[in-house]
Design an enzyme around this catalytic site. Structure first.
Site, PDB file in Angstrom:
ATOM      1  N   SER A  47      90.473 130.069  70.578  1.00 21.59           N
ATOM      2  CA  SER A  47      89.943 128.732  70.300  1.00 21.59           C
ATOM      3  C   SER A  47      88.525 128.606  70.855  1.00 21.59           C
ATOM      4  O   SER A  47      88.019 129.507  71.525  1.00 21.59           O
ATOM      5  CB  SER A  47      90.835 127.655  70.923  1.00 21.59           C
ATOM      6  OG  SER A  47      90.543 127.472  72.303  1.00 21.59           O
ATOM      7  N   TYR A  59      92.656 128.299  81.196  1.00 22.76           N
ATOM      8  CA  TYR A  59      92.704 128.314  79.734  1.00 22.76           C
ATOM      9  C   TYR A  59      91.434 128.961  79.168  1.00 22.76           C
ATOM     10  O   TYR A  59      91.507 129.825  78.292  1.00 22.76           O
ATOM     11  CB  TYR A  59      92.843 126.885  79.205  1.00 22.76           C
ATOM     12  CG  TYR A  59      92.878 126.782  77.694  1.00 22.76           C
ATOM     13  CD1 TYR A  59      94.075 126.883  77.003  1.00 22.76           C
ATOM     14  CD2 TYR A  59      91.706 126.574  76.955  1.00 22.76           C
ATOM     15  CE1 TYR A  59      94.113 126.789  75.612  1.00 22.76           C
ATOM     16  CE2 TYR A  59      91.735 126.488  75.572  1.00 22.76           C
ATOM     17  CZ  TYR A  59      92.935 126.586  74.904  1.00 22.76           C
ATOM     18  OH  TYR A  59      92.960 126.491  73.538  1.00 22.76           O
ATOM     19  N   LYS A  63      91.113 132.451  76.894  1.00 22.77           N
ATOM     20  CA  LYS A  63      90.589 132.485  75.529  1.00 22.77           C
ATOM     21  C   LYS A  63      89.354 133.379  75.431  1.00 22.77           C
ATOM     22  O   LYS A  63      89.178 134.085  74.438  1.00 22.77           O
ATOM     23  CB  LYS A  63      90.248 131.071  75.057  1.00 22.77           C
ATOM     24  CG  LYS A  63      91.469 130.161  74.923  1.00 22.77           C
ATOM     25  CD  LYS A  63      92.554 130.780  74.049  1.00 22.77           C
ATOM     26  CE  LYS A  63      93.755 129.891  73.893  1.00 22.77           C
ATOM     27  NZ  LYS A  63      94.887 130.545  73.181  1.00 22.77           N
ATOM     28  N   THR A  94     100.183 120.437  66.512  1.00 18.68           N
ATOM     29  CA  THR A  94     101.436 121.045  66.959  1.00 18.68           C
ATOM     30  C   THR A  94     102.442 119.932  67.270  1.00 18.68           C
ATOM     31  O   THR A  94     102.092 118.746  67.348  1.00 18.68           O
ATOM     32  CB  THR A  94     101.222 121.892  68.216  1.00 18.68           C
ATOM     33  OG1 THR A  94     100.787 121.030  69.286  1.00 18.68           O
ATOM     34  CG2 THR A  94     100.177 122.975  67.978  1.00 18.68           C
TER      35      THR A  94
END
Length: 209
Positions: A47, A59, A63, A94
């Site tokens: 992402s 995070y 990524k 989602t």
């Protein structure tokens, strides 16, 4: 929470022990099969968080590493006729996003929460990335894309497909979309859809050098 306010081991393992670690393991196992048959495609799901701060530190690290993995694995696999790319979906609706961010009952009404809900309302379904991968896997010239970061919105334009609901994936490189996310809806309405950030500019949005 900031990274120093969390348990470092738990935070890292929850995010990257599952995501980054398993990307590497699965890529290695898949490569053994594909190298033997001298054909194949491996896709990492990443992402924009690999380029710019998003959600939290662990995070972003994960990524960025997944993107680099696709580039380096693609380099080693190139002579084996096996492609590897990193796929960036746009905002994805989602189940978690629909239940916790898009649901008005759970939205705290803050500017940031309302902006997130609005962005995800325009997002793509979980099946959209799957459609993009099908087109990539059946592309006879896929090796020209190996090692690269590709976005679902760009692939939808190239291969001329839509999401399962008939919509086009949100083009996060449109200047108008960036203005909308910043709260400048009025100004965004004046910007034509063809005005997009070029990829070289996206690259320099990162913190590198």
């Amino acid at each position: 929470e900031k990274f120093w306010e969390t348990d470092p081991v738990e935070q890292w393992d929850v995010i990257n022990g599952v995501g980054l670690r398993n990307h590497y393991i699965c890529a290695s196992i898949a490569a053994k099969i594909m190298v033997k048959q001298q054909h194949g495609l491996i896709v990492n799901i990443s992402s924009f968080g690999g380029l710019k701060y998003l959600f939290n530190v662990a995070y972003g690290i994960g990524k960025a590493a997944v993107d680099r993995m696709a580039a380096d694995c693609g380099h080693e696999l190139r002579n084996q006729n096996v492609a590897m790319i990193s796929l960036w979906p746009g905002p994805v609706k989602t189940e978690y996003i629909q239940e916790n961010i898009m649901d008005p009952k759970k939205n705290d009404g803050s500017v940031a929460s309302l902006a997130s809900a609005k962005m995800f309302a325009l997002g793509e379904t979980i099946e959209c990335a799957g459609k993009a991968i099908i087109y990539l896997a059946t592309d006879p010239h896929i090796m020209k894309k190996t090692g690269r970061i590709l976005q679902t919105c760009d692939l939808a334009k190239e291969y001329k497909f839509t999401d399962i609901d008939g919509s086009m994936p949100l083009d996060t490189r449109k200047v108008s979309v960036a203005l909308q996310r910043a709260g400048w809806d009025g100004l965004a309405a004046w910007i034509p859809d063809f005005v997009r950030f070029p990829l070289w500019m996206v690259h320099y949005m990162s913190y590198k050098f």
